[in-house]
Design a protein around this motif. Structure first.
Motif, PDB file in Angstrom:
ATOM      1  N   ASP A  71       0.843  -1.193   0.000  1.00 26.04           N
ATOM      2  CA  ASP A  71       0.000   0.000   0.000  1.00 26.04           C
ATOM      3  C   ASP A  71       0.880   1.245   0.000  1.00 26.04           C
ATOM      4  OD1 ASP A  71      -2.886   1.062   0.546  1.00 26.04           O
ATOM      5  OD2 ASP A  71      -1.615   2.112   1.998  1.00 26.04           O
ATOM      6  N   THR A 112       0.478   4.103   1.269  1.00 27.06           N
ATOM      7  CA  THR A 112       0.495   4.831   2.536  1.00 27.06           C
ATOM      8  C   THR A 112       1.130   4.030   3.664  1.00 27.06           C
ATOM      9  OG1 THR A 112      -1.536   5.967   1.880  1.00 27.06           O
ATOM     10  CG2 THR A 112      -0.947   6.058   4.204  1.00 27.06           C
ATOM     11  N   ASP A 113       0.698   2.768   3.832  1.00 23.40           N
ATOM     12  CA  ASP A 113       1.073   2.001   5.022  1.00 23.40           C
ATOM     13  C   ASP A 113       1.851   0.718   4.761  1.00 23.40           C
ATOM     14  OD1 ASP A 113      -0.211   3.795   6.838  1.00 23.40           O
ATOM     15  OD2 ASP A 113      -2.141   2.952   6.240  1.00 23.40           O
ATOM     16  N   VAL A 151      -0.943  -3.823   4.873  1.00 19.07           N
ATOM     17  CA  VAL A 151      -2.042  -3.343   5.707  1.00 19.07           C
ATOM     18  C   VAL A 151      -3.305  -4.156   5.419  1.00 19.07           C
ATOM     19  CG1 VAL A 151      -2.715  -1.589   4.015  1.00 19.07           C
ATOM     20  CG2 VAL A 151      -3.240  -1.212   6.417  1.00 19.07           C
ATOM     21  N   ARG A 187      -8.289   0.806   8.735  1.00 14.41           N
ATOM     22  CA  ARG A 187      -6.994   0.255   8.363  1.00 14.41           C
ATOM     23  C   ARG A 187      -6.306  -0.336   9.594  1.00 14.41           C
ATOM     24  NH1 ARG A 187      -5.673   2.480   3.282  1.00 14.41           N
ATOM     25  NH2 ARG A 187      -3.430   2.259   3.574  1.00 14.41           N
ATOM     26  N   GLU A 188      -5.900  -1.601   9.467  1.00 23.67           N
ATOM     27  CA  GLU A 188      -5.130  -2.289  10.510  1.00 23.67           C
ATOM     28  C   GLU A 188      -3.691  -2.388  10.008  1.00 23.67           C
ATOM     29  OE1 GLU A 188      -6.032  -3.708  13.503  1.00 23.67           O
ATOM     30  OE2 GLU A 188      -8.126  -3.053  13.337  1.00 23.67           O
ATOM     31  N   ILE A 189      -2.789  -1.709  10.691  1.00 24.10           N
ATOM     32  CA  ILE A 189      -1.402  -1.682  10.257  1.00 24.10           C
ATOM     33  C   ILE A 189      -0.728  -3.041  10.441  1.00 24.10           C
ATOM     34  CG2 ILE A 189       0.831  -0.512  10.557  1.00 24.10           C
ATOM     35  CD1 ILE A 189      -1.436   1.201   9.365  1.00 24.10           C
ATOM     36  N   HIS A 190      -1.154  -3.809  11.455  1.00 23.86           N
ATOM     37  CA  HIS A 190      -0.583  -5.147  11.664  1.00 23.86           C
ATOM     38  C   HIS A 190      -1.235  -6.124  10.697  1.00 23.86           C
ATOM     39  CE1 HIS A 190       1.116  -8.665  13.528  1.00 23.86           C
ATOM     40  NE2 HIS A 190      -0.102  -9.162  13.703  1.00 23.86           N
ATOM     41  N   ASN A 191      -0.510  -6.490   9.650  1.00 23.73           N
ATOM     42  CA  ASN A 191      -0.991  -7.469   8.676  1.00 23.73           C
ATOM     43  C   ASN A 191      -0.135  -8.723   8.803  1.00 23.73           C
ATOM     44  OD1 ASN A 191      -1.707  -9.025   6.500  1.00 23.73           O
ATOM     45  ND2 ASN A 191      -1.388  -7.457   4.964  1.00 23.73           N
TER      46      ASN A 191
END
Length: 135
Positions: free
Chosen positions: A52, A54-55, A58, A74-78
């Motif tokens: 992504d 941006t992040d 994600v 949005r969950e940053i921990h993927n």
């Protein structure tokens, strides 16, 4: 090679689970699991992204009403990894969706549109589907 599975006239309700097993492609950018009435009305759009802008990596959840997207969660921990065999369990409750990931992480997303019955399911993107089960 991107795949797509689209089911119509399904009857999922609160208490039901959808179990999806497959392999995330080695060069995956993203895949998605959509639950709703049709492609323009989605109660849940679950969209793991691996690059992504941006992040980075994600997990994105959203809803779509009459073709218009809502605000992304949005969950940053993927924990999902390219090339991995995965099992994803989507649990339907009255007012929320729970997505259980392979590492035990659960992502919750509200049923913003109050959709009581899910009649449309789509799995598409950089994912090789191996098993699909409604419980």
């Amino acid at each position: 090679m991107s795949m797509e599975l689209e089911l119509k006239n399904v009857d999922l309700r609160a208490g039901d689970e959808l179990k999806i097993k497959g392999v995330i492609l080695h060069d995956a950018e993203r895949f998605q699991i959509d639950l709703g009435c049709d492609a323009d009305d989605l109660a849940l759009h679950f969209n793991p992204r691996f690059h992504d802008d941006t992040d980075g990596a994600v997990l994105v959840c959203n809803s779509k009403i009459a073709g218009c997207w809502g605000d992304e969660k949005r969950e940053i921990h993927n924990p999902l990894q390219r090339g991995a065999d995965v099992k994803i369990v989507l649990k339907l409750a009255e007012d929320t969706f729970e997505v259980e990931l392979p590492d035990g992480q659960e992502v919750q997303f509200p049923n913003r549109v109050g959709m009581g019955t899910i009649s449309y399911i789509r799995v598409t993107g950089d994912f090789k589907l191996k098993s699909f089960k409604i419980c």
